[in-house]
Write an enzyme that holds these catalytic residues in place. Sequence first.
Site, PDB file in Angstrom:
ATOM      1  N   ARG A 139       0.809  -1.217   0.000  1.00  0.00           N
ATOM      2  CA  ARG A 139       0.000   0.000   0.000  1.00  0.00           C
ATOM      3  C   ARG A 139       0.847   1.273   0.000  1.00  0.00           C
ATOM      4  O   ARG A 139       0.402   2.314  -0.476  1.00  0.00           O
ATOM      5  CB  ARG A 139      -0.930  -0.002   1.210  1.00  0.00           C
ATOM      6  CG  ARG A 139      -2.055  -1.002   1.046  1.00  0.00           C
ATOM      7  CD  ARG A 139      -3.042  -0.881   2.170  1.00  0.00           C
ATOM      8  NE  ARG A 139      -4.154  -1.790   2.001  1.00  0.00           N
ATOM      9  CZ  ARG A 139      -5.148  -1.909   2.872  1.00  0.00           C
ATOM     10  NH1 ARG A 139      -5.146  -1.181   3.974  1.00  0.00           N
ATOM     11  NH2 ARG A 139      -6.122  -2.757   2.658  1.00  0.00           N
TER      12      ARG A 139
ATOM     13  N   ASP B 156     -15.114   9.481   9.725  1.00  0.00           N
ATOM     14  CA  ASP B 156     -14.067   8.505   9.414  1.00  0.00           C
ATOM     15  C   ASP B 156     -12.730   9.180   9.675  1.00  0.00           C
ATOM     16  O   ASP B 156     -12.651  10.418   9.789  1.00  0.00           O
ATOM     17  CB  ASP B 156     -14.160   8.068   7.936  1.00  0.00           C
ATOM     18  CG  ASP B 156     -13.521   6.705   7.691  1.00  0.00           C
ATOM     19  OD1 ASP B 156     -14.264   5.709   7.628  1.00  0.00           O
ATOM     20  OD2 ASP B 156     -12.282   6.633   7.600  1.00  0.00           O
TER      21      ASP B 156
HETATM   22  C1  LIG Z   1     -14.287  -1.458   6.243  1.00  0.00           C
HETATM   23  S1  LIG Z   1     -14.771   0.225   6.442  1.00  0.00           S
HETATM   24  C2  LIG Z   1     -16.422   0.037   7.063  1.00  0.00           C
HETATM   25  C3  LIG Z   1     -17.381   0.964   6.363  1.00  0.00           C
HETATM   26  C4  LIG Z   1     -18.844   0.807   6.762  1.00  0.00           C
HETATM   27  N1  LIG Z   1     -19.048   1.046   8.165  1.00  0.00           N
HETATM   28  C5  LIG Z   1     -19.372  -0.547   6.373  1.00  0.00           C
HETATM   29  O1  LIG Z   1     -19.674  -1.370   7.238  1.00  0.00           O
HETATM   30  O2  LIG Z   1     -19.499  -0.801   5.168  1.00  0.00           O
HETATM   31  C6  LIG Z   1     -13.866   0.686   7.934  1.00  0.00           C
HETATM   32  C7  LIG Z   1     -13.639   2.195   8.039  1.00  0.00           C
HETATM   33  O3  LIG Z   1     -13.157   2.483   9.356  1.00  0.00           O
HETATM   34  C8  LIG Z   1     -12.266   3.573   9.262  1.00  0.00           C
HETATM   35  N2  LIG Z   1     -11.415   3.629  10.464  1.00  0.00           N
HETATM   36  C9  LIG Z   1     -10.392   2.818  10.817  1.00  0.00           C
HETATM   37  N3  LIG Z   1      -9.837   3.215  11.964  1.00  0.00           N
HETATM   38  C10 LIG Z   1     -10.517   4.322  12.371  1.00  0.00           C
HETATM   39  C11 LIG Z   1     -10.407   5.185  13.493  1.00  0.00           C
HETATM   40  N4  LIG Z   1      -9.481   5.030  14.425  1.00  0.00           N
HETATM   41  N5  LIG Z   1     -11.273   6.213  13.579  1.00  0.00           N
HETATM   42  C12 LIG Z   1     -12.228   6.401  12.622  1.00  0.00           C
HETATM   43  N6  LIG Z   1     -12.373   5.621  11.540  1.00  0.00           N
HETATM   44  C13 LIG Z   1     -11.530   4.583  11.415  1.00  0.00           C
HETATM   45  C14 LIG Z   1     -11.504   3.299   7.975  1.00  0.00           C
HETATM   46  O4  LIG Z   1     -10.901   4.458   7.456  1.00  0.00           O
HETATM   47  C15 LIG Z   1     -12.594   2.717   7.077  1.00  0.00           C
HETATM   48  O5  LIG Z   1     -13.143   3.685   6.222  1.00  0.00           O
END
Ligand SMILES: C[S@@+](CC[C@H](N)C(=O)[O-])C[C@H]1O[C@@H](n2cnc3c(N)ncnc32)[C@H](O)[C@@H]1O
Length: 268
Positions: free
Chosen positions: A37, A138
């Site tokens: 990445r 996010d």
């Molecule tokens: C796999 S996506 C899930 C999206 C959506 N909730 C779904 O279920 O389809 C996980 C998201 O969590 C965010 N994320 C990861 N760590 C985080 C943090 N510490 N604070 C806020 N967002 C975070 C990532 O950037 C990513 O966009």
Amino acid sequence: MIANDLSQHDFRQIARWLYEKTGIYMNDSKQPLVNGRLQKRLRELQLTNLSAYRKCLMADENEQQLAINLLTTNETYFFREPKHFDFISHELLHAEQKQRGWQVWSAAASSGEEAYSIALLMAERYGLASSWQIVGTDINTQVLNTARRGIYPIQAAARIPQNLLKSFCVKGKGKDEGWFMFKPALRDHVTFTRYNLINGPGLGQSFDLILLRNVLIYFELADKQRIVQNVLSNLRPGGWLLVGHSESINGYDPRLQTVRTGCYRFMP
Ligand SMILES: C[S@@+](CC[C@H](N)C(=O)[O-])C[C@H]1O[C@@H](n2cnc3c(N)ncnc32)[C@H](O)[C@@H]1O
């Protein structure tokens, strides 16, 4: 080892930095993923090895956000885990009588599909003139920009029920051919902002429904528990918390009642 590969030492330093900044835990098995990445960024900066990148990362806040954007996993789609949306539509929106509009937090919103899926259900149930509101947050600023635009490839619309698509979305024409967008009146109910779940104590608002789906998997147990506590401090008594189908939080807090797989009611 080829020059661009991340040495284990550099990997562990970057993984530690990522953990401290975001709570995302990456063990040694994630080394190839991190390596892959970050290659794109290395090429942009014309760096020949990741050791040099690590130094650049530690010294520059902007670079840190770019790295977070590259290292988070943002997979999402409209109406993902449809049983949750059936639950929201049938059990919550059609059953609960509310004096004021629903306040909803999509707490790991990625590029916005989850927040807009809820918005479509709200719009169907209450119309666009009422006062419901969705906040999406996010840590990744790039996906948040996509979410704010509210424009998606037309293929993504296949997961949206036809009646909702017809009522609240517009097909792009001319230069926007191949895309669709949400009508501005619907977008007005949805806002997006950067928020780091690990920092607590939340957004300082009281929500009726919080979606914390498919994000807990990236954290260690103690951090998951901390994040759930942070989020609960923003949930009104009697409110609802949804986590991903594979992310049980059973036993995290005695005030949470399990209602369905991944669906909890907050009963303090
Ligand atoms: C796999 S996506 C899930 C999206 C959506 N909730 C779904 O279920 O389809 C996980 C998201 O969590 C965010 N994320 C990861 N760590 C985080 C943090 N510490 N604070 C806020 N967002 C975070 C990532 O950037 C990513 O966009």
